[in-house]
Every structure is written in C-alpha cells, then in structure tokens.
Design a protein around this motif. Structure first.
Motif, PDB file in Angstrom:
ATOM      1  N   PRO A 237       0.841  -1.200   0.000  1.00  0.00           N
ATOM      2  CA  PRO A 237       0.000   0.000   0.000  1.00  0.00           C
ATOM      3  C   PRO A 237       0.874   1.248   0.000  1.00  0.00           C
ATOM      4  N   MET A 238       0.362   2.324  -0.605  1.00  0.00           N
ATOM      5  CA  MET A 238       1.217   3.491  -0.793  1.00  0.00           C
ATOM      6  C   MET A 238       0.412   4.771  -0.697  1.00  0.00           C
ATOM      7  N   LEU A 239       0.985   5.755   0.006  1.00  0.00           N
ATOM      8  CA  LEU A 239       0.492   7.125  -0.010  1.00  0.00           C
ATOM      9  C   LEU A 239       1.495   7.961  -0.782  1.00  0.00           C
ATOM     10  N   MET A 240       1.034   8.619  -1.838  1.00  0.00           N
ATOM     11  CA  MET A 240       1.910   9.425  -2.674  1.00  0.00           C
ATOM     12  C   MET A 240       1.559  10.893  -2.486  1.00  0.00           C
ATOM     13  N   VAL A 241       2.400  11.605  -1.751  1.00  0.00           N
ATOM     14  CA  VAL A 241       2.246  13.044  -1.584  1.00  0.00           C
ATOM     15  C   VAL A 241       2.875  13.721  -2.796  1.00  0.00           C
ATOM     16  N   CYS A 242       2.180  14.707  -3.353  1.00  0.00           N
ATOM     17  CA  CYS A 242       2.719  15.351  -4.550  1.00  0.00           C
ATOM     18  C   CYS A 242       2.491  16.852  -4.500  1.00  0.00           C
ATOM     19  N   LEU A 263      -4.856  -3.844 -10.015  1.00  0.00           N
ATOM     20  CA  LEU A 263      -4.171  -5.012  -9.458  1.00  0.00           C
ATOM     21  C   LEU A 263      -4.653  -5.343  -8.043  1.00  0.00           C
ATOM     22  N   GLY A 264      -5.594  -4.534  -7.539  1.00  0.00           N
ATOM     23  CA  GLY A 264      -6.118  -4.771  -6.203  1.00  0.00           C
ATOM     24  C   GLY A 264      -5.233  -4.253  -5.085  1.00  0.00           C
ATOM     25  N   VAL A 265      -4.355  -3.300  -5.395  1.00  0.00           N
ATOM     26  CA  VAL A 265      -3.439  -2.732  -4.391  1.00  0.00           C
ATOM     27  C   VAL A 265      -3.929  -1.339  -4.017  1.00  0.00           C
ATOM     28  N   PRO A 266      -4.186  -1.083  -2.724  1.00  0.00           N
ATOM     29  CA  PRO A 266      -4.689   0.241  -2.338  1.00  0.00           C
ATOM     30  C   PRO A 266      -3.593   1.300  -2.338  1.00  0.00           C
ATOM     31  N   MET A 267      -3.828   2.370  -3.069  1.00  0.00           N
ATOM     32  CA  MET A 267      -2.908   3.505  -3.079  1.00  0.00           C
ATOM     33  C   MET A 267      -3.716   4.787  -3.033  1.00  0.00           C
ATOM     34  N   ARG A 268      -3.123   5.804  -2.412  1.00  0.00           N
ATOM     35  CA  ARG A 268      -3.770   7.109  -2.293  1.00  0.00           C
ATOM     36  C   ARG A 268      -2.827   8.190  -2.789  1.00  0.00           C
ATOM     37  N   VAL A 269      -3.418   9.289  -3.256  1.00  0.00           N
ATOM     38  CA  VAL A 269      -2.655  10.462  -3.681  1.00  0.00           C
ATOM     39  C   VAL A 269      -3.058  11.626  -2.792  1.00  0.00           C
ATOM     40  N   LEU A 270      -2.055  12.348  -2.288  1.00  0.00           N
ATOM     41  CA  LEU A 270      -2.297  13.495  -1.414  1.00  0.00           C
ATOM     42  C   LEU A 270      -1.633  14.726  -2.018  1.00  0.00           C
ATOM     43  N   PRO A 271      -2.352  15.485  -2.872  1.00  0.00           N
ATOM     44  CA  PRO A 271      -1.768  16.713  -3.429  1.00  0.00           C
ATOM     45  C   PRO A 271      -1.609  17.771  -2.350  1.00  0.00           C
ATOM     46  N   GLN A 272      -0.515  18.525  -2.442  1.00  0.00           N
ATOM     47  CA  GLN A 272      -0.251  19.593  -1.489  1.00  0.00           C
ATOM     48  C   GLN A 272       0.256  20.827  -2.221  1.00  0.00           C
TER      49      GLN A 272
END
Length: 303
Positions: A237-242, A263-272
C-alpha cells in the motif's frame, strides 16, 4: 552580494532565454536554491525529552552504507518509520537540515522508532544499486529491531524526492528487493517523486542533467527502475504526496494509483500546495498535512 543570490540571478537570466521545458527545470532548481538559502546551517537538532540517537550504524562496508536510529523515551514493541533522503540520486545525507528534525519531534513522542538511512550515490551507484542499498539497510534494521525494543513487523517506508522514487520502486515489487525471511513493510509514503514513471520522465525530464545522469539513455534500464512499470499485485500500500506546484508528480501519482487499483493494491494520492522541499522539511510540523500523513501511517499498523 551572497553566492546564493548571485547563483539565483544567473539562473533567472538563463531561464529567460531557455526553451519552455528547460526554463521549467531551471525554475525548479531556482526554487530549491531559494529554499536552501532559507534553511539554517546544519546543526544537531534537539530531540524530544528522553529520546536518544544512535549514529552511523553500518549495514555494509562502504562509508555511505550507514544509518541513524532515533529512539523514543521508552520504546515498547515500537513501530518503525524508515526514511530515505533525496538529492537527485547524487547528493544528500541522512542528517541534512530538514530530514529528521520535525519528523523526530512528531513521531518519537508517539512511540515510533525513526530511522534515517544513507546509500551509495552516483556516479558510483545507479538507482538500482541504490534500491539494493535501501533494502539492505531495511533488513539490518529489522534484524536488529529487538535491540531497540522495536517491532520488525511494523515498518513503514518513507522517502523524499530521489528517496521517494527508491522506496516506491521497492514497494512496487517487494519480492524483487526484500528477503523472504523478514516481514514485509506495511506500506510506503512517497514524498513528491517525479520518477514514478521513469520512461515518461525521460521524455521530458524535469531537471535534464540530473535525470540523464541517474537513468542514462537505455529504455530497458528506464523500465527496470520505474515503479509504474515494475508494479505487481504484491505491491505495498502506498500514499503518494505530490506538489501541485510541479508538473509531473501528481499526474504520475494518479497513474500509479489507477494501475494499482486494477491489481487490487490500495494507493492514495495526497496533493499539497507546497514546494518540493517544503513537502519534506515541514512534515511533522503542526498542520493538516502532517495529520493526514500521520493518520495514514497509523492506519497501516495492526490493531
């Protein structure tokens, strides 16, 4: 006139006469120069009361294969936040200003162990070798976790810039990098990588000299070092801050999230709405941004 001011004026002049894409790269570099000029000179940061630091722990024979461990006052089965610094795959250090201070101030009182790792750099080590170093450093920390009353099964990877690329690359295909006899990390926090899709980045590199030195001219190598291309269904799992102030990180993070969802993998994007440097060195200060990252990490930990 200071050296930094002279350099800034020179870069502004170059940007004014450069083609649009080159000017974008020069502007980004100028922003980094400005941010560096605002940061204080390097000095040991005070740690929270009762915390202590263990410096330059070796995980290999090279002088760059060293890591620092920051322990809370009374660690007890402590989760581990494992951090990898940036620097264009060629610069940077585990204790540079902005790397540890606010993260230690925020997470050590919560009972986390904080690790900050160095790795070999260009021109001696390309990004694939650097990812191997990060994996070796992580394995050393997990194998020694009991010495620090830390839990090797509760590890979260975090990295900024080039370090964000390296932890994302490991997280995209952990079986490629990590020993089978150790617990998998629980997840990844990527802080503003513009190299989630390396072939795409190489078509229009944000900082051409930096990216070409790191990834060369071989498209096969680009794919082998590209988290998007290496992504598997076993990814972490991944949090991608951008940073919304840059052109590439958020679109690449969204593309990574979309592929991972298939692919069934939870990922999130956190724009800043923060600069590339601010995303790193303000993390841990009191803010909604820190609260969001903190909540994500806490949510990964077993109840």
């Amino acid at each position: 006139m200071s050296l930094l001011r002279t350099l800034a004026l020179l870069m502004l002049a170059l940007a004014a006469c450069a083609p649009p894409l080159a000017a974008q790269g020069l502007r980004e570099r100028l922003q980094q120069v400005r941010e560096a000029s605002r940061r204080p000179a390097a000095r040991p940061a005070p740690l929270p009361e009762g915390a202590r630091a263990l410096g330059d722990i070796a995980y290999g024979s090279d002088p760059r294969q060293r890591l620092d461990v920051y322990l809370p006052a009374q660690p007890r089965n402590a989760p581990i936040l494992f951090f990898v610094h940036g620097g264009g795959w060629a610069n940077g250090n585990k204790d540079n200003p902005g790397v540890v201070e606010h993260k230690a101030a925020h997470w050590l009182p919560k009972g986390y162990v904080l690790v900050s790792a160095n790795y070999r750099m260009l021109p001696d080590a390309d990004p694939l070798v650097q990812a191997q170093d990060v994996a070796a450093a992580l394995a050393t920390v997990q194998r020694r976790a009991a010495e620090w009353n830390a839990d090797p099964a509760r590890v979260v990877l975090m990295g900024h810039s080039a370090g964000a690329h390296l932890v994302a690359l490991i997280g995209a295909a952990p079986a490629r990098w990590l020993p089978r006899d150790l617990p998998r990390p629980l997840g990844v926090v990527s802080l503003d990588s513009a190299a989630m899709d390396v072939p795409q980045s190489m078509q229009r590199p944000p900082l051409p000299g930096v990216y070409r030195k790191a990834f060369g001219s071989d498209p096969a190598f680009w794919e082998s070092a590209s988290p998007w291309h290496q992504l598997t269904g076993q990814a972490l799992p991944m949090l991608m801050v951008c940073s919304t102030r840059r052109a590439d990180p958020c679109p690449q993070a969204e593309a990574m999230k979309t592929k991972a969802a298939g692919l069934g993998v939870p990922m999130r994007v956190l724009p800043q709405a923060l600069s590339h440097g601010q995303i790193n060195h303000t993390l841990g200060e009191a803010s909604a941004y820190t609260e969001a990252v903190d909540a994500y990490i806490a949510g990964l930990l077993p109840r």
